[in-house]
Design an enzyme around this catalytic site. Structure first.
Site, PDB file in Angstrom:
ATOM      1  N   ALA A   1       0.809  -1.223   0.000  1.00 40.82           N
ATOM      2  CA  ALA A   1       0.000   0.000   0.000  1.00 40.82           C
ATOM      3  C   ALA A   1       0.837   1.266   0.000  1.00 40.82           C
ATOM      4  O   ALA A   1       0.415   2.299  -0.528  1.00 40.82           O
ATOM      5  CB  ALA A   1      -0.931  -0.012   1.211  1.00 40.82           C
TER       6      ALA A   1
ATOM      7  N   THR B   1       0.044   5.290  -1.758  1.00 40.68           N
ATOM      8  CA  THR B   1      -0.486   6.383  -0.936  1.00 40.68           C
ATOM      9  C   THR B   1      -0.187   7.746  -1.550  1.00 40.68           C
ATOM     10  O   THR B   1      -0.995   8.673  -1.433  1.00 40.68           O
ATOM     11  CB  THR B   1       0.071   6.317   0.498  1.00 40.68           C
TER      12      THR B   1
ATOM     13  N   ILE C   1      -4.624  -3.455  -5.337  1.00 43.71           N
ATOM     14  CA  ILE C   1      -5.683  -3.802  -6.284  1.00 43.71           C
ATOM     15  C   ILE C   1      -6.034  -2.623  -7.179  1.00 43.71           C
ATOM     16  O   ILE C   1      -7.041  -2.646  -7.876  1.00 43.71           O
ATOM     17  CB  ILE C   1      -6.949  -4.287  -5.540  1.00 43.71           C
TER      18      ILE C   1
ATOM     19  N   HIS D   1      -3.750  -9.990  -5.077  1.00 41.70           N
ATOM     20  CA  HIS D   1      -5.082  -9.838  -4.485  1.00 41.70           C
ATOM     21  C   HIS D   1      -6.134  -9.471  -5.518  1.00 41.70           C
ATOM     22  O   HIS D   1      -7.240  -9.089  -5.158  1.00 41.70           O
ATOM     23  CB  HIS D   1      -5.052  -8.786  -3.373  1.00 41.70           C
TER      24      HIS D   1
ATOM     25  N   CYS E   1     -20.322 -17.766 -14.162  1.00 38.57           N
ATOM     26  CA  CYS E   1     -19.716 -18.153 -15.442  1.00 38.57           C
ATOM     27  C   CYS E   1     -18.298 -17.626 -15.630  1.00 38.57           C
ATOM     28  O   CYS E   1     -17.609 -18.019 -16.573  1.00 38.57           O
ATOM     29  CB  CYS E   1     -20.601 -17.705 -16.605  1.00 38.57           C
TER      30      CYS E   1
ATOM     31  N   CYS F   1     -25.882 -14.179 -17.744  1.00 39.44           N
ATOM     32  CA  CYS F   1     -26.216 -15.560 -17.388  1.00 39.44           C
ATOM     33  C   CYS F   1     -27.065 -15.640 -16.127  1.00 39.44           C
ATOM     34  O   CYS F   1     -27.554 -16.713 -15.768  1.00 39.44           O
ATOM     35  CB  CYS F   1     -24.944 -16.392 -17.205  1.00 39.44           C
TER      36      CYS F   1
ATOM     37  N   SER G   1       4.270  -3.552   4.665  1.00 42.36           N
ATOM     38  CA  SER G   1       4.583  -3.880   6.060  1.00 42.36           C
ATOM     39  C   SER G   1       5.081  -5.312   6.188  1.00 42.36           C
ATOM     40  O   SER G   1       5.624  -5.694   7.230  1.00 42.36           O
ATOM     41  CB  SER G   1       3.341  -3.694   6.937  1.00 42.36           C
TER      42      SER G   1
ATOM     43  N   ASP H   1      10.916   7.587   1.820  1.00 44.92           N
ATOM     44  CA  ASP H   1       9.795   7.682   0.892  1.00 44.92           C
ATOM     45  C   ASP H   1      10.097   6.898  -0.388  1.00 44.92           C
ATOM     46  O   ASP H   1      11.075   7.175  -1.083  1.00 44.92           O
ATOM     47  CB  ASP H   1       9.559   9.158   0.564  1.00 44.92           C
ATOM     48  N   VAL H   2       9.234   5.942  -0.713  1.00 52.66           N
ATOM     49  CA  VAL H   2       9.469   5.113  -1.895  1.00 52.66           C
ATOM     50  C   VAL H   2       9.456   5.946  -3.175  1.00 52.66           C
ATOM     51  O   VAL H   2      10.125   5.590  -4.156  1.00 52.66           O
ATOM     52  CB  VAL H   2       8.430   3.973  -2.002  1.00 52.66           C
TER      53      VAL H   2
END
Length: 260
Positions: free
Chosen positions: A35, A39, A116, A132, A143, A168, A207, A248-249
């Site tokens: 996550a 963010t 997701i 996920h 179906c 369906c 995490s 910070d990524v």
């Protein structure tokens, strides 16, 4: 766990150089994202203080709820979607773009994501394993027919006839792993194989506390992969990591790309 927040200026340049060199020489490099990667795109975290699950009951989104009360499940799912996205239209941030650049330059073989939101696809990453699932699709429970989620959610929001149904007659559901459901075998098997075969394994913005995804860096480290953890907070895998970058990524990943 401690939350030792730093900026990129607090990270030793030699550490960034070492990570870049590991990626440069790796035959197979894999990233696991959580996550914390999204963010900065305005998507709130599900866990932690003021996370989504602090304000919404996870039991409302359990597989049992969908089976017992599909209309109620969908009403709550519409409310959850509004809580997550509101008026924003999330776009990939610098972290997503850096990972896509690493792949494009031949320094990253795949992204395994717990998210997701579909932002890795939007950033241009070709090989994304969505552990996920994705909120960008819905799937018929009977179906297996898949549709664009945005269309179905918009129709559901304007209709009093819930749940939305497939031609369906089956009930559509978000194409994500619900509480009470196992992770898809195909996705998890591929993720485990990639982790096992990796020379470098980046754990980014996660995490590493939610199984079975949290086992992937363990599998990688046990296979002599160079484990790199990039996360603001401590993780259970820090002790086995070759490098831990607590910053910070969206700053760390572009800085690594610049060194390649």
């Amino acid at each position: 766990m401690a939350d030792d927040r730093h900026g990129i200026d607090d990270i030793d340049g030699e550490t960034l150089d070492a990570v870049a060199e590991a990626l440069r020489t790796a035959e197979t490099a894999v990233a696991l994202t959580g996550a914390g990667v999204s963010t900065a795109s305005g998507i709130p975290s599900f866990r932690g203080d003021d996370g989504i699950w602090e304000r919404h009951d996870p039991a409302d989104f359990h597989r049992r709820r969908l089976d017992a009360d599909p209309a109620g499940f969908w009403a709550d799912r519409l409310s959850l979607r509004e809580a997550i996205y509101g008026d924003i239209d999330p776009e990939p941030n610098a972290a997503h773009e850096a990972l896509a650049a690493l792949e494009a330059d031949g320094h990253l073989d795949a992204v395994l994501t717990q998210n997701i939101d579909g932002l890795h696809d939007a950033a241009g990453t070709d090989r994304v394993v969505e552990l996920h699932g994705t909120h960008r699709r819905v799937v018929c429970d009977d179906c297996g027919h898949r549709r664009d989620a945005e269309v179905v959610f918009e129709q559901a929001a304007e209709s009093s006839d819930l749940p939305p149904r497939c031609d369906c007659g089956g009930v559509y559901r978000p194409d994500v792993v619900l509480f009470g459901e196992p992770m898809p075998d195909v996705a998890m098997n591929e993720a485990q194989r990639l982790a096992r075969d990796s020379d470098v394994f980046l754990a980014v913005g996660s995490s590493l506390s939610v199984q079975p995804a949290s086992l992937l860096p363990k599998i990688a480290a046990e296979g002599d992969s160079t484990l790199v953890v990039v996360n603001y907070e401590e993780t259970p895998r820090d002790a086995s990591a070759a490098h831990v970058l607590r910053a910070d990524v969206t700053q760390v990943l572009p800085a690594i790309v610049e060194r390649l």
